[in-house]
Every structure is written in C-alpha cells, then in structure tokens.
Design an enzyme around this catalytic site. Structure first.
Site, PDB file in Angstrom:
ATOM      1  N   LEU A  49       0.840  -1.192   0.000  1.00 48.86           N
ATOM      2  CA  LEU A  49       0.000   0.000   0.000  1.00 48.86           C
ATOM      3  C   LEU A  49       0.878   1.244   0.000  1.00 48.86           C
ATOM      4  O   LEU A  49       1.933   1.271   0.635  1.00 48.86           O
ATOM      5  CB  LEU A  49      -0.929   0.011   1.215  1.00 48.86           C
ATOM      6  CG  LEU A  49      -1.834  -1.207   1.370  1.00 48.86           C
ATOM      7  CD1 LEU A  49      -2.861  -0.957   2.460  1.00 48.86           C
ATOM      8  CD2 LEU A  49      -2.521  -1.576   0.062  1.00 48.86           C
ATOM      9  N   ASN A 105       4.689  -7.383   6.719  1.00 51.28           N
ATOM     10  CA  ASN A 105       5.574  -6.723   7.682  1.00 51.28           C
ATOM     11  C   ASN A 105       4.905  -5.546   8.397  1.00 51.28           C
ATOM     12  O   ASN A 105       5.593  -4.697   8.965  1.00 51.28           O
ATOM     13  CB  ASN A 105       6.831  -6.237   6.949  1.00 51.28           C
ATOM     14  CG  ASN A 105       6.514  -5.213   5.868  1.00 51.28           C
ATOM     15  OD1 ASN A 105       5.517  -5.366   5.153  1.00 51.28           O
ATOM     16  ND2 ASN A 105       7.319  -4.187   5.736  1.00 51.28           N
ATOM     17  N   GLU A 106       3.578  -5.492   8.385  1.00 47.30           N
ATOM     18  CA  GLU A 106       2.844  -4.330   8.921  1.00 47.30           C
ATOM     19  C   GLU A 106       3.316  -3.870  10.291  1.00 47.30           C
ATOM     20  O   GLU A 106       3.439  -2.667  10.546  1.00 47.30           O
ATOM     21  CB  GLU A 106       1.339  -4.620   8.976  1.00 47.30           C
ATOM     22  CG  GLU A 106       0.605  -4.432   7.663  1.00 47.30           C
ATOM     23  CD  GLU A 106       0.794  -5.591   6.691  1.00 47.30           C
ATOM     24  OE1 GLU A 106       1.552  -6.538   7.005  1.00 47.30           O
ATOM     25  OE2 GLU A 106       0.187  -5.545   5.611  1.00 47.30           O
TER      26      GLU A 106
HETATM   27  N1  CO8 Z   1       4.519   3.699  -0.084  1.00 44.59           N
HETATM   28  C1  CO8 Z   1       4.959   4.903  -0.465  1.00 44.59           C
HETATM   29  N2  CO8 Z   1       6.221   5.149  -0.867  1.00 44.59           N
HETATM   30  C2  CO8 Z   1       7.076   4.112  -0.888  1.00 44.59           C
HETATM   31  C3  CO8 Z   1       6.690   2.821  -0.497  1.00 44.59           C
HETATM   32  C4  CO8 Z   1       5.341   2.629  -0.078  1.00 44.59           C
HETATM   33  N3  CO8 Z   1       4.881   1.436   0.303  1.00 44.59           N
HETATM   34  N4  CO8 Z   1       7.747   2.000  -0.621  1.00 44.59           N
HETATM   35  C5  CO8 Z   1       8.768   2.740  -1.068  1.00 44.59           C
HETATM   36  N5  CO8 Z   1       8.386   4.024  -1.241  1.00 44.59           N
HETATM   37  C6  CO8 Z   1       9.180   5.142  -1.762  1.00 44.59           C
HETATM   38  C7  CO8 Z   1      10.466   5.368  -0.991  1.00 44.59           C
HETATM   39  O1  CO8 Z   1      10.225   6.168   0.141  1.00 44.59           O
HETATM   40  C8  CO8 Z   1      11.318   6.048  -2.014  1.00 44.59           C
HETATM   41  O2  CO8 Z   1      10.888   7.384  -2.097  1.00 44.59           O
HETATM   42  P1  CO8 Z   1      11.933   8.571  -2.475  1.00 44.59           P
HETATM   43  O3  CO8 Z   1      12.470   8.218  -3.819  1.00 44.59           O
HETATM   44  O4  CO8 Z   1      11.102   9.794  -2.450  1.00 44.59           O
HETATM   45  O5  CO8 Z   1      12.992   8.541  -1.398  1.00 44.59           O
HETATM   46  C9  CO8 Z   1      10.924   5.366  -3.318  1.00 44.59           C
HETATM   47  O6  CO8 Z   1       9.620   4.806  -3.069  1.00 44.59           O
HETATM   48  C10 CO8 Z   1      11.853   4.257  -3.749  1.00 44.59           C
HETATM   49  O7  CO8 Z   1      12.029   3.353  -2.663  1.00 44.59           O
HETATM   50  P2  CO8 Z   1      13.443   2.679  -2.319  1.00 44.59           P
HETATM   51  O8  CO8 Z   1      14.538   3.629  -2.614  1.00 44.59           O
HETATM   52  O9  CO8 Z   1      13.336   2.141  -0.946  1.00 44.59           O
HETATM   53  O10 CO8 Z   1      13.452   1.514  -3.412  1.00 44.59           O
HETATM   54  P3  CO8 Z   1      14.276   0.117  -3.324  1.00 44.59           P
HETATM   55  O11 CO8 Z   1      14.206  -0.457  -4.703  1.00 44.59           O
HETATM   56  O12 CO8 Z   1      15.591   0.310  -2.678  1.00 44.59           O
HETATM   57  O13 CO8 Z   1      13.412  -0.800  -2.319  1.00 44.59           O
HETATM   58  C11 CO8 Z   1      11.376  -1.725  -1.446  1.00 44.59           C
HETATM   59  C12 CO8 Z   1      12.135  -1.217  -2.688  1.00 44.59           C
HETATM   60  C13 CO8 Z   1      12.033  -3.015  -0.941  1.00 44.59           C
HETATM   61  C14 CO8 Z   1       9.949  -1.978  -1.869  1.00 44.59           C
HETATM   62  C15 CO8 Z   1      11.468  -0.650  -0.337  1.00 44.59           C
HETATM   63  O14 CO8 Z   1      11.082   0.599  -0.900  1.00 44.59           O
HETATM   64  C16 CO8 Z   1      10.588  -0.900   0.856  1.00 44.59           C
HETATM   65  O15 CO8 Z   1      10.887  -1.723   1.691  1.00 44.59           O
HETATM   66  N6  CO8 Z   1       9.457  -0.149   0.949  1.00 44.59           N
HETATM   67  C17 CO8 Z   1       8.559  -0.214   2.065  1.00 44.59           C
HETATM   68  C18 CO8 Z   1       7.593  -1.319   1.861  1.00 44.59           C
HETATM   69  C19 CO8 Z   1       6.630  -1.433   3.008  1.00 44.59           C
HETATM   70  O16 CO8 Z   1       6.982  -1.571   4.163  1.00 44.59           O
HETATM   71  N7  CO8 Z   1       5.336  -1.378   2.678  1.00 44.59           N
HETATM   72  C20 CO8 Z   1       4.310  -1.507   3.629  1.00 44.59           C
HETATM   73  C21 CO8 Z   1       3.118  -0.690   3.229  1.00 44.59           C
HETATM   74  S1  CO8 Z   1       1.766  -0.982   4.352  1.00 44.59           S
HETATM   75  C22 CO8 Z   1       0.783  -2.142   3.586  1.00 44.59           C
HETATM   76  O17 CO8 Z   1       0.974  -2.477   2.459  1.00 44.59           O
HETATM   77  C23 CO8 Z   1      -0.373  -2.783   4.321  1.00 44.59           C
HETATM   78  C24 CO8 Z   1      -0.958  -1.873   5.325  1.00 44.59           C
HETATM   79  C25 CO8 Z   1      -2.191  -2.450   6.001  1.00 44.59           C
HETATM   80  C26 CO8 Z   1      -2.888  -1.332   6.787  1.00 44.59           C
HETATM   81  C27 CO8 Z   1      -3.446  -1.766   8.090  1.00 44.59           C
HETATM   82  C28 CO8 Z   1      -3.696  -0.583   9.000  1.00 44.59           C
HETATM   83  C29 CO8 Z   1      -4.734  -0.872  10.065  1.00 44.59           C
END
Ligand code: CO8
Length: 260
Positions: A66, A135-136
């Site tokens: 998300l 990993n939430e």
């Molecule tokens: N949302 C928004 N922006 C993101 C996300 C995301 N999920 N993931 C990455 N980005 C952004 C980064 O901040 C970065 O932004 P910027 O260029 O402005 O610095 C850009 O995207 C590129 O990211 P990376 O440089 O980190 O890219 P990599 O290729 O090195 O890594 C990954 C890719 C492995 C995907 C890494 O970005 C990562 O680990 N991202 C976080 C993923 C994550 O933890 N997602 C969880 C989202 S929560 C969810 O999906 C379920 C929620 C359920 C809700 C329940 C509530 C009650």
C-alpha cells in the site's frame, strides 16, 4: 487504456498477463488500485480469458504494498475511500473465477504480499536480495483480519502468528520453506515458468476448478463481505490516531535515510 497497468491477452492461450508499472515501486495508491480493479473486472467478464498472470514491469520490486502516503496526513474521508479500494482489490482477486498466478519478480512486502497471496499459485525469483511477507507491525500498524485470514489459508496458523507479530520479511528460500511461495526459479524464468504452470491449471475443466476454489475461499470472503463498513471504520479510526501517524512518519523517514 491505462499507463500504469499493461494487459496482454493472448487469445490462443486464453491467458492474460497483467504488468504493473507504477514507478518507482508499484506502491498501491487509490488511483493505481482503481486501475487494477477495472482491468481485473474487464478480464473477469471476458469469458474467453481463463487465466491471469500478475507480474511487475519494474525492476527489483513486485509491489511495495500500500502507498504509505495514502495513509499519512490524509482526511478520514480520503482514508475511507482508499480502504474501500484496498478491500475491492482483494475481493476481486481472491474470488476470481480465473486461474491466477503471481509471477513475483522482485520484493513484495505487505500489500504486495497480500496481492500475491490472492493468487492460486506463486512463483518467485530466486534472488536473495528480494523479500516477501506481511511486515505491517514494523510500521506500527496491524494487518487486518482478512490479510491474516489469507495468510493463514496459505501457510497455517502458527507460521502466520510468528510472521505477523514479528513483521517477518522472508527471503525467497525461507518463503518457499514455509509455503508462502510455491516455487523458486532463476529471475529470467519467472514469467515463462508462470506460463508453463498456467497451462497445467487450464487443463482442469473450468467449472470444477472454479467451484473448488470458491468452496475453499468462500468463508474467508464472506467474512469481509459482511463486515466491509465496520472494517473501513476500524481502519480509519486506527490509521488517523496520532500515535499511528507518528509511527508511519518515522517509517517514511527511515525509508529515506536508508536510501541515502
Ligand atoms: N509507499 C509509499 N512510498 C514508498 C513505499 C510505499 N509502500 N515504498 C517505497 N516508497 C518510496 C520510498 O520512500 C522512495 O521514495 P523517495 O524516492 O522519495 O525517497 C521510493 O519509493 C523508492 O524506494 P526505495 O529507494 O526504498 O526503493 P528500493 O528499490 O531500494 O526498495 C522496497 C524497494 C524493498 C519496496 C522498499 O522501498 C521498501 O521496503 N518499501 C517499504 C515497503 C513497506 O513496508 N510497505 C508496507 C506498506 S503498508 C501495507 O501495504 C499494508 C498496510 C495495512 C494497513 C493496516 C492498517 C490498520
């Protein structure tokens, strides 16, 4: 026609390949989720389409889950709209009559993992740099009951309990071991293996496979269907809390720092 989703439907095989191309990391924004739903629905209604392969057009990432920015600093109304779209995506994919295969050609955290869990079969690139999991808790948020149910249906209760509490992100080898993915292949063979595997699924008469799939998944789907409104309320109430917003802010900070 959309720019963020590319669908290639091959009449001769009855299989559609859906490629996600929402730079940089295929994060699931409201707009992107809506596009996914529209495209899946179109294929669902096309009786000549029997199989769907979901993959990423981006290097290294299947989907980052998300879009965190959709949950950070947004109004309750907007959060509710976003959550409805997340529900919709899950309902459409988890209840699809098509045979569905996730061709996981990169990292697939949280919502990305959920998306692949909706499929009938998961093939992941055997690259130790990639991770997959719900990993939430690492973000200080909680995977909702239907995320949990989907994981339990795939890997069982104990593995899910460990994975969810610790916010485990598995390497491909670990994911295979616990059954979170079904098969690992070299990176350049993910899609071709998905195509080959699909022909096995499509060798089964559709009606028998569909009824069986529905039998397995219906209780889980019904649980959300009969609780959609309260699930939205619950999400909005939780995500707009000050403490939760603070955790998300820190996580975003961490993502940026990690990059630098
Ligand atoms: N949302 C928004 N922006 C993101 C996300 C995301 N999920 N993931 C990455 N980005 C952004 C980064 O901040 C970065 O932004 P910027 O260029 O402005 O610095 C850009 O995207 C590129 O990211 P990376 O440089 O980190 O890219 P990599 O290729 O090195 O890594 C990954 C890719 C492995 C995907 C890494 O970005 C990562 O680990 N991202 C976080 C993923 C994550 O933890 N997602 C969880 C989202 S929560 C969810 O999906 C379920 C929620 C359920 C809700 C329940 C509530 C009650």
């Amino acid at each position: 026609t959309s720019q963020k989703i590319q669908v290639d439907f091959d009449q001769s095989t009855s299989v559609a390949v859906m490629r996600m191309q929402n730079p940089p990391v295929n994060s699931l924004s409201l707009e992107f989720l809506t596009e996914i739903c529209i495209n899946v629905e179109k294929l669902e209604m096309d009786k000549s389409c029997r199989g769907l392969i979901i993959t990423s057009d981006r290097p290294k990432v299947f989907s980052a889950g998300l879009d965190i920015l959709e949950m950070y600093g947004k109004t309750p109304e907007r959060c509710a709209e976003f959550w409805k779209a997340v529900q919709e995506m899950w309902l459409k994919l988890y209840s699809s009559n098509m045979a569905t295969i996730a061709a996981i050609n990169g990292s697939s955290p949280a919502g990305g993992c959920l998306m692949s869990l909706t499929c009938d079969y998961r093939i992941m690139a055997d690259n130790p740099r990639y991770t997959i999991g719900l990993n939430e808790t690492l973000l200080g948020i909680v995977a909702p009951f239907w995320f949990k149910d989907t994981m339990v249906n795939t890997v069982g209760n104990r593995t899910t309990e460990l994975a969810l509490q610790l916010g485990l992100l598995y390497s491909p080898a670990e994911a295979l071991k616990v059954g979170l993915v079904d098969q690992l292949v070299p990176e350049d063979q993910v899609l071709t293996t998905a195509m080959k595997t699909m022909s096995k699924w499509l060798a089964i008469p559709d009606h028998a496979r569909q009824i069986t799939k529905s039998m397995m998944r219906k209780p889980t789907i019904d649980r959300l269907m009969s609780n959609r409104e309260s699930d939205i309320k619950n999400f909005v109430g939780f995500i707009t809390k000050g403490s939760v917003q603070k955790s998300l802010g820190m996580y975003l900070e961490m993502l940026k720092k990690r990059k630098a």
